[in-house]
Design a protein around this motif. Structure first.
Motif, PDB file in Angstrom:
ATOM      1  N   ARG A  60       0.795  -1.221   0.000  1.00 48.26           N
ATOM      2  CA  ARG A  60       0.000   0.000   0.000  1.00 48.26           C
ATOM      3  C   ARG A  60       0.830   1.275   0.000  1.00 48.26           C
ATOM      4  O   ARG A  60       0.302   2.358  -0.265  1.00 48.26           O
ATOM      5  CB  ARG A  60      -0.936  -0.002   1.214  1.00 48.26           C
ATOM      6  CG  ARG A  60      -1.882  -1.198   1.219  1.00 48.26           C
ATOM      7  CD  ARG A  60      -2.817  -1.199   2.395  1.00 48.26           C
ATOM      8  NE  ARG A  60      -3.705  -2.352   2.364  1.00 48.26           N
ATOM      9  CZ  ARG A  60      -4.657  -2.587   3.259  1.00 48.26           C
ATOM     10  NH1 ARG A  60      -4.839  -1.742   4.269  1.00 48.26           N
ATOM     11  NH2 ARG A  60      -5.424  -3.651   3.158  1.00 48.26           N
ATOM     12  N   LEU A  61       2.106   1.149   0.314  1.00 48.72           N
ATOM     13  CA  LEU A  61       3.022   2.280   0.269  1.00 48.72           C
ATOM     14  C   LEU A  61       4.143   1.967  -0.714  1.00 48.72           C
ATOM     15  O   LEU A  61       4.263   0.845  -1.188  1.00 48.72           O
ATOM     16  CB  LEU A  61       3.609   2.560   1.660  1.00 48.72           C
ATOM     17  CG  LEU A  61       2.635   2.994   2.752  1.00 48.72           C
ATOM     18  CD1 LEU A  61       3.338   3.029   4.098  1.00 48.72           C
ATOM     19  CD2 LEU A  61       2.022   4.350   2.434  1.00 48.72           C
ATOM     20  N   SER A  62       4.964   2.952  -0.993  1.00 47.90           N
ATOM     21  CA  SER A  62       6.114   2.711  -1.862  1.00 47.90           C
ATOM     22  C   SER A  62       7.167   1.913  -1.116  1.00 47.90           C
ATOM     23  O   SER A  62       7.294   1.999   0.110  1.00 47.90           O
ATOM     24  CB  SER A  62       6.700   4.037  -2.340  1.00 47.90           C
ATOM     25  OG  SER A  62       7.293   4.723  -1.261  1.00 47.90           O
ATOM     26  N   THR A  69       9.587   4.150   0.834  1.00 42.58           N
ATOM     27  CA  THR A  69       9.085   4.662   2.113  1.00 42.58           C
ATOM     28  C   THR A  69       9.226   3.627   3.213  1.00 42.58           C
ATOM     29  O   THR A  69       9.690   3.930   4.315  1.00 42.58           O
ATOM     30  CB  THR A  69       7.611   5.072   1.967  1.00 42.58           C
ATOM     31  OG1 THR A  69       7.499   6.069   0.943  1.00 42.58           O
ATOM     32  CG2 THR A  69       7.074   5.637   3.273  1.00 42.58           C
ATOM     33  N   PHE A 102       5.233  12.732  -0.423  1.00 49.87           N
ATOM     34  CA  PHE A 102       5.410  11.289  -0.393  1.00 49.87           C
ATOM     35  C   PHE A 102       4.862  10.686  -1.684  1.00 49.87           C
ATOM     36  O   PHE A 102       4.021  11.266  -2.366  1.00 49.87           O
ATOM     37  CB  PHE A 102       4.676  10.667   0.801  1.00 49.87           C
ATOM     38  CG  PHE A 102       5.190  11.144   2.123  1.00 49.87           C
ATOM     39  CD1 PHE A 102       6.357  10.630   2.654  1.00 49.87           C
ATOM     40  CD2 PHE A 102       4.508  12.122   2.822  1.00 49.87           C
ATOM     41  CE1 PHE A 102       6.833  11.065   3.869  1.00 49.87           C
ATOM     42  CE2 PHE A 102       4.982  12.559   4.044  1.00 49.87           C
ATOM     43  CZ  PHE A 102       6.147  12.029   4.567  1.00 49.87           C
ATOM     44  N   ASP A 119       3.011   8.256  -1.664  1.00 51.46           N
ATOM     45  CA  ASP A 119       1.696   7.739  -1.305  1.00 51.46           C
ATOM     46  C   ASP A 119       0.825   8.855  -0.732  1.00 51.46           C
ATOM     47  O   ASP A 119       1.305   9.756  -0.048  1.00 51.46           O
ATOM     48  CB  ASP A 119       1.843   6.629  -0.262  1.00 51.46           C
ATOM     49  CG  ASP A 119       3.024   5.724  -0.592  1.00 51.46           C
ATOM     50  OD1 ASP A 119       2.884   4.915  -1.510  1.00 51.46           O
ATOM     51  OD2 ASP A 119       4.066   5.884   0.064  1.00 51.46           O
ATOM     52  N   ALA A 136      -3.513   6.165   1.740  1.00 51.16           N
ATOM     53  CA  ALA A 136      -2.626   5.003   1.794  1.00 51.16           C
ATOM     54  C   ALA A 136      -1.905   4.942   3.137  1.00 51.16           C
ATOM     55  O   ALA A 136      -1.738   3.857   3.711  1.00 51.16           O
ATOM     56  CB  ALA A 136      -1.612   5.062   0.651  1.00 51.16           C
ATOM     57  N   TRP A 137      -1.486   6.093   3.644  1.00 50.36           N
ATOM     58  CA  TRP A 137      -0.825   6.120   4.953  1.00 50.36           C
ATOM     59  C   TRP A 137      -1.779   5.703   6.062  1.00 50.36           C
ATOM     60  O   TRP A 137      -1.391   5.016   7.009  1.00 50.36           O
ATOM     61  CB  TRP A 137      -0.285   7.516   5.236  1.00 50.36           C
ATOM     62  CG  TRP A 137       1.085   7.738   4.699  1.00 50.36           C
ATOM     63  CD1 TRP A 137       1.437   8.378   3.557  1.00 50.36           C
ATOM     64  CD2 TRP A 137       2.299   7.276   5.292  1.00 50.36           C
ATOM     65  NE1 TRP A 137       2.789   8.356   3.403  1.00 50.36           N
ATOM     66  CE2 TRP A 137       3.352   7.691   4.441  1.00 50.36           C
ATOM     67  CE3 TRP A 137       2.603   6.561   6.440  1.00 50.36           C
ATOM     68  CZ2 TRP A 137       4.689   7.415   4.716  1.00 50.36           C
ATOM     69  CZ3 TRP A 137       3.930   6.279   6.718  1.00 50.36           C
ATOM     70  CH2 TRP A 137       4.956   6.701   5.864  1.00 50.36           C
TER      71      TRP A 137
END
Length: 224
Positions: free
Chosen positions: A108-110, A113, A170, A172, A176-177
């Motif tokens: 769900r995140l890069s 990150t 970001f 994201d 997403a965070w």
């Protein structure tokens, strides 16, 4: 000795690079092969267990009868002791939570990150070790941990690794965070707890066997 310390720090650096690289490999596998996150977590645990058991056998930890010698030269405690089983199960569960949290956060995140937040793991491990009175961290180690954590935070905040022309700082968005942040936090906390609690069984059993068993036990709940 200085050579021993150099090997230790070299090994720690290699482990950090491997763990960070795992985020990119997992992200690519999910994007290109459309693999579910839990399947990747299961593959990681099974592969890690096979590799570590193989390394242990290669290092000569297998007896002449083909059975693994799980007794330390100082403490001749057998592996079937009840408290040992509880420790191994706890480590396995922490490994499962750690791996699952990491892979779900990456989904769900890069990958960048998630990888950048890895320096928070030794920081949390140091705090937990001091709280449980397993180890005592010196002021130099404290400064080093704080610098590592602040460095990771500064890279995340100041770097411009935007995706597809997005105007956010970001890759994201905040949605997403909101969804992945808890999984990332669980991953960091479980990893730190695993590192701290891993020390006790390693005083009795070979460290490679402890890690391999943890990966094997972690694969069981991931199969459900």
């Amino acid at each position: 000795t200085s050579l021993h310390m150099a090997l230790v720090y070299t090994s720690l650096t290699a482990v950090a690079l491997v763990y960070s690289g795992w985020q990119y490999v997992a992200k690519a596998a999910m994007n290109e092969r459309m693999l579910p996150p839990i399947v990747l977590a299961l593959c990681r645990c099974l592969f890690g267990s096979v590799v570590m058991f193989s390394v242990q056998a290669t290092l000569g930890l297998v007896s002449s009868h083909g059975e693994v010698d799980l007794k330390d030269s100082k403490s001749k405690k057998p592996v079937h002791h009840r408290s040992d089983f509880l420790q191994f199960i706890m480590l396995g569960m922490l490994q499962a939570v750690n791996t699952s949290g990491s892979i779900i956060a990456v989904s769900r995140l890069s990958a960048l990150t998630v990888a950048i937040f890895q320096p928070l793991i030794p920081l949390c491990a140091g705090v937990m070790a001091c709280f449980l009175k397993i180890e005592y961290v010196s002021w130099r180690q404290t400064i080093g941990l704080l610098l590592a954590a602040s460095g990771a935070a500064s890279v995340v905040v100041l770097s411009d690794h935007r995706a597809a022309g997005s105007g956010n700082a970001f890759v994201d968005d905040w949605d997403a965070w909101r969804l992945a942040g808890p999984y990332l936090a669980v991953h960091i906390i479980a990893s730190a707890m695993y590192i701290v609690l891993h020390k006790r069984p390693c005083s009795t059993y070979p460290p490679i066997f402890v890690a391999a068993s943890s990966f094997l036990i972690a694969s069981l709940p991931l199969c459900l």
